[in-house]
Design a protein around this motif. Structure first.
Motif, mmCIF file in Angstrom:
data_model
loop_
_atom_site.group_PDB
_atom_site.id
_atom_site.type_symbol
_atom_site.label_atom_id
_atom_site.label_comp_id
_atom_site.label_asym_id
_atom_site.label_seq_id
_atom_site.Cartn_x
_atom_site.Cartn_y
_atom_site.Cartn_z
ATOM 1 N N HIS A 18 0.868 -1.177 0.000
ATOM 2 C CA HIS A 18 0.000 0.000 0.000
ATOM 3 C C HIS A 18 0.901 1.221 0.000
ATOM 4 C CE1 HIS A 18 0.790 1.085 4.192
ATOM 5 N NE2 HIS A 18 0.586 -0.175 4.527
ATOM 6 N N PRO A 19 0.383 2.410 -0.393
ATOM 7 C CA PRO A 19 1.236 3.596 -0.438
ATOM 8 C C PRO A 19 1.893 3.858 0.920
ATOM 9 C CG PRO A 19 -0.849 4.012 -1.546
ATOM 10 C CD PRO A 19 -0.985 2.677 -0.883
ATOM 11 N N VAL A 20 3.176 4.176 0.886
ATOM 12 C CA VAL A 20 3.929 4.372 2.119
ATOM 13 C C VAL A 20 4.116 5.858 2.370
ATOM 14 C CG1 VAL A 20 6.071 3.872 3.340
ATOM 15 C CG2 VAL A 20 5.137 2.205 1.728
ATOM 16 N N GLY A 21 3.696 6.328 3.528
ATOM 17 C CA GLY A 21 3.880 7.722 3.884
ATOM 18 C C GLY A 21 5.306 7.993 4.311
ATOM 19 N N GLN A 22 5.753 9.225 4.118
ATOM 20 C CA GLN A 22 7.129 9.578 4.492
ATOM 21 C C GLN A 22 7.351 9.417 5.988
ATOM 22 O OE1 GLN A 22 8.826 13.204 3.127
ATOM 23 N NE2 GLN A 22 8.634 12.687 0.971
ATOM 24 N N GLY A 23 6.319 9.715 6.786
ATOM 25 C CA GLY A 23 6.459 9.575 8.229
ATOM 26 C C GLY A 23 6.698 8.135 8.639
ATOM 27 N N ASP A 24 5.921 7.210 8.050
ATOM 28 C CA ASP A 24 6.099 5.789 8.353
ATOM 29 C C ASP A 24 7.493 5.332 7.952
ATOM 30 O OD1 ASP A 24 3.239 6.457 7.642
ATOM 31 O OD2 ASP A 24 2.918 4.485 8.524
ATOM 32 N N LEU A 25 7.907 5.718 6.744
ATOM 33 C CA LEU A 25 9.215 5.297 6.252
ATOM 34 C C LEU A 25 10.330 5.882 7.096
ATOM 35 C CD1 LEU A 25 10.843 3.743 4.169
ATOM 36 C CD2 LEU A 25 10.693 5.722 2.640
ATOM 37 N N SER A 26 10.188 7.134 7.524
ATOM 38 C CA SER A 26 11.220 7.760 8.345
ATOM 39 C C SER A 26 11.387 7.027 9.674
ATOM 40 C CB SER A 26 10.874 9.236 8.597
ATOM 41 O OG SER A 26 11.082 10.011 7.435
ATOM 42 N N LEU A 27 10.282 6.614 10.282
ATOM 43 C CA LEU A 27 10.363 5.848 11.530
ATOM 44 C C LEU A 27 11.079 4.518 11.300
ATOM 45 C CD1 LEU A 27 6.759 6.488 12.900
ATOM 46 C CD2 LEU A 27 8.887 7.274 13.953
ATOM 47 N N ALA A 28 10.736 3.852 10.191
ATOM 48 C CA ALA A 28 11.372 2.569 9.879
ATOM 49 C C ALA A 28 12.855 2.744 9.569
ATOM 50 C CB ALA A 28 10.659 1.896 8.713
ATOM 51 N N LEU A 29 13.206 3.832 8.894
ATOM 52 C CA LEU A 29 14.623 4.098 8.601
ATOM 53 C C LEU A 29 15.412 4.316 9.891
ATOM 54 C CD1 LEU A 29 14.243 6.518 5.543
ATOM 55 C CD2 LEU A 29 15.133 4.176 5.477
ATOM 56 N N ALA A 30 14.823 5.051 10.836
ATOM 57 C CA ALA A 30 15.483 5.257 12.125
ATOM 58 C C ALA A 30 15.654 3.930 12.852
ATOM 59 C CB ALA A 30 14.684 6.239 12.976
ATOM 60 N N GLY A 31 14.652 3.057 12.763
ATOM 61 C CA GLY A 31 14.769 1.742 13.364
ATOM 62 C C GLY A 31 15.854 0.907 12.695
ATOM 63 N N ALA A 32 15.938 0.999 11.369
ATOM 64 C CA ALA A 32 16.968 0.263 10.629
ATOM 65 C C ALA A 32 18.362 0.730 11.030
ATOM 66 C CB ALA A 32 16.764 0.446 9.122
ATOM 67 N N GLU A 33 18.528 2.034 11.188
ATOM 68 C CA GLU A 33 19.825 2.551 11.639
ATOM 69 C C GLU A 33 20.194 1.973 13.001
ATOM 70 O OE1 GLU A 33 20.324 6.975 9.667
ATOM 71 O OE2 GLU A 33 19.415 6.803 11.640
ATOM 72 N N LEU A 34 19.233 1.964 13.903
ATOM 73 C CA LEU A 34 19.504 1.484 15.249
ATOM 74 C C LEU A 34 19.869 -0.003 15.241
ATOM 75 C CD1 LEU A 34 19.692 2.117 18.201
ATOM 76 C CD2 LEU A 34 17.210 1.835 18.404
ATOM 77 N N ILE A 35 19.192 -0.776 14.413
ATOM 78 C CA ILE A 35 19.515 -2.204 14.304
ATOM 79 C C ILE A 35 20.942 -2.395 13.798
ATOM 80 C CG2 ILE A 35 18.983 -4.288 12.964
ATOM 81 C CD1 ILE A 35 16.008 -3.484 13.221
ATOM 82 N N ASP A 36 21.347 -1.613 12.801
ATOM 83 C CA ASP A 36 22.721 -1.719 12.298
ATOM 84 C C ASP A 36 23.735 -1.311 13.371
ATOM 85 O OD1 ASP A 36 22.076 -2.710 9.846
ATOM 86 O OD2 ASP A 36 22.370 -0.846 8.737
ATOM 87 N N LEU A 37 23.409 -0.295 14.159
ATOM 88 C CA LEU A 37 24.317 0.130 15.223
ATOM 89 C C LEU A 37 24.425 -0.937 16.308
ATOM 90 C CD1 LEU A 37 23.316 3.901 15.599
ATOM 91 C CD2 LEU A 37 25.353 2.964 14.487
ATOM 92 N N THR A 184 9.031 -1.684 18.702
ATOM 93 C CA THR A 184 8.839 -0.258 18.948
ATOM 94 C C THR A 184 8.524 0.480 17.654
ATOM 95 O OG1 THR A 184 10.440 -0.447 20.761
ATOM 96 C CG2 THR A 184 9.820 1.768 20.077
ATOM 97 N N VAL A 185 9.169 0.092 16.554
ATOM 98 C CA VAL A 185 8.826 0.678 15.252
ATOM 99 C C VAL A 185 7.362 0.384 14.919
ATOM 100 C CG1 VAL A 185 9.241 0.574 12.763
ATOM 101 C CG2 VAL A 185 11.174 0.598 14.340
ATOM 102 N N SER A 186 6.927 -0.843 15.160
ATOM 103 C CA SER A 186 5.538 -1.215 14.895
ATOM 104 C C SER A 186 4.585 -0.333 15.694
ATOM 105 C CB SER A 186 5.316 -2.687 15.242
ATOM 106 O OG SER A 186 3.972 -3.060 15.049
ATOM 107 N N ASP A 187 4.882 -0.135 16.978
ATOM 108 C CA ASP A 187 4.024 0.704 17.821
ATOM 109 C C ASP A 187 4.012 2.147 17.325
ATOM 110 O OD1 ASP A 187 3.482 -1.490 19.398
ATOM 111 O OD2 ASP A 187 4.915 -0.948 20.977
ATOM 112 N N ALA A 188 5.175 2.659 16.905
ATOM 113 C CA ALA A 188 5.260 4.047 16.452
ATOM 114 C C ALA A 188 4.480 4.261 15.158
ATOM 115 C CB ALA A 188 6.725 4.446 16.258
ATOM 116 N N VAL A 189 4.580 3.304 14.229
ATOM 117 C CA VAL A 189 3.837 3.404 12.973
ATOM 118 C C VAL A 189 2.338 3.353 13.248
ATOM 119 C CG1 VAL A 189 3.322 2.211 10.806
ATOM 120 C CG2 VAL A 189 5.695 2.497 11.537
ATOM 121 N N THR A 190 1.922 2.497 14.171
ATOM 122 C CA THR A 190 0.505 2.411 14.546
ATOM 123 C C THR A 190 0.041 3.720 15.173
ATOM 124 O OG1 THR A 190 0.673 0.026 14.906
ATOM 125 C CG2 THR A 190 -1.174 1.158 15.945
#
Length: 213
Positions: A18-37, A184-190
């Motif tokens: 489904h169309p992805v909003g920038q806000g949702d993607l930004s939260l997921a990107l921040a989560g991805a960064e944290l996982i890599d760290l 936490t990403v799931s909760d934030a997107v919700t």
């Protein structure tokens, strides 16, 4: 590439779940960064608090290095949820700029008209959606993609274990920490979706007041 960059490239698929909003993607990107760290042992989690590692090497990726430098380094350390909202602000635009600068993405016109709108595509493959490399990627990327509608939910897989050849495995607690970040990403997107729905209802109610005789 970092998990966040791979996630951004997945978002260029013209036919996501489904169309992805920038806000949702930004939260997921921040989560991805944290996982890599976490996987690089630059940080660890103490419960839901992000604890920077002492003397950890600076990530070679520019945006990951920026993320590492933005960590709260004094107790009480920052909670994962607060990190997602703070670091995630305008993060989609930052990754778009970085990947364009690296020549990994480009813009193409939708249609033949010189006035047609443009969209971002992976450089050199305008007709093909970008897929993660199965030899490099882990379930966290697939889960993050599913949380923002870029992919169906992944099947349940057993925790990662050290390699049989004696190679390095994940650090202590890495799987638990990754699970905490994903939840936490799931909760934030919700939560973000709930805010959107509430604003939509409020705007509709306000419009009805003006239309009333």
């Amino acid at each position: 590439m970092s998990t966040a960059k791979d996630l951004f490239l997945m978002a260029l698929d013209p036919k996501p779940q489904h169309p992805v909003g920038q806000g949702d993607l930004s939260l997921a990107l921040a989560g991805a960064e944290l996982i890599d760290l976490i996987e690089a042992r630059t940080v660890t989690l103490d419960g839901d608090r992000i604890v920077p590692g002492d003397g950890a090497p600076v990530p070679s990726d520019g945006l990951l290095a920026e993320a590492a430098s933005a960590l709260t380094r004094r107790p009480p350390y920052e909670r994962v949820e607060d990190w997602l909202w703070r670091r995630g602000r305008d993060l989609t635009a930052a990754y778009e700029s970085a990947l364009e600068g690296e020549g990994r993405i480009t813009r193409t016109r939708v249609g033949r008209s010189p006035f047609a709108p443009t969209r971002l595509v992976p450089a050199g493959t305008p007709a093909s959606p970008t897929a993660p490399d199965p030899d490099r990627h882990h379930s966290a990327l697939t889960t993050l993609a599913s949380l923002v509608g870029l992919a169906p939910p992944p099947p349940t897989t057993p925790p990662t274990t050290p390699t049989d050849d004696g190679g390095p495995g994940p650090g202590p607690g890495t799987d638990d920490a990754t699970t905490t970040v994903l939840a936490t990403v799931s909760d934030a997107v919700t939560e973000l979706e709930a805010v959107r729905q509430r604003r939509s209802i409020e705007n509709a109610a306000f419009a009805n007041i003006w239309r009333a005789p």
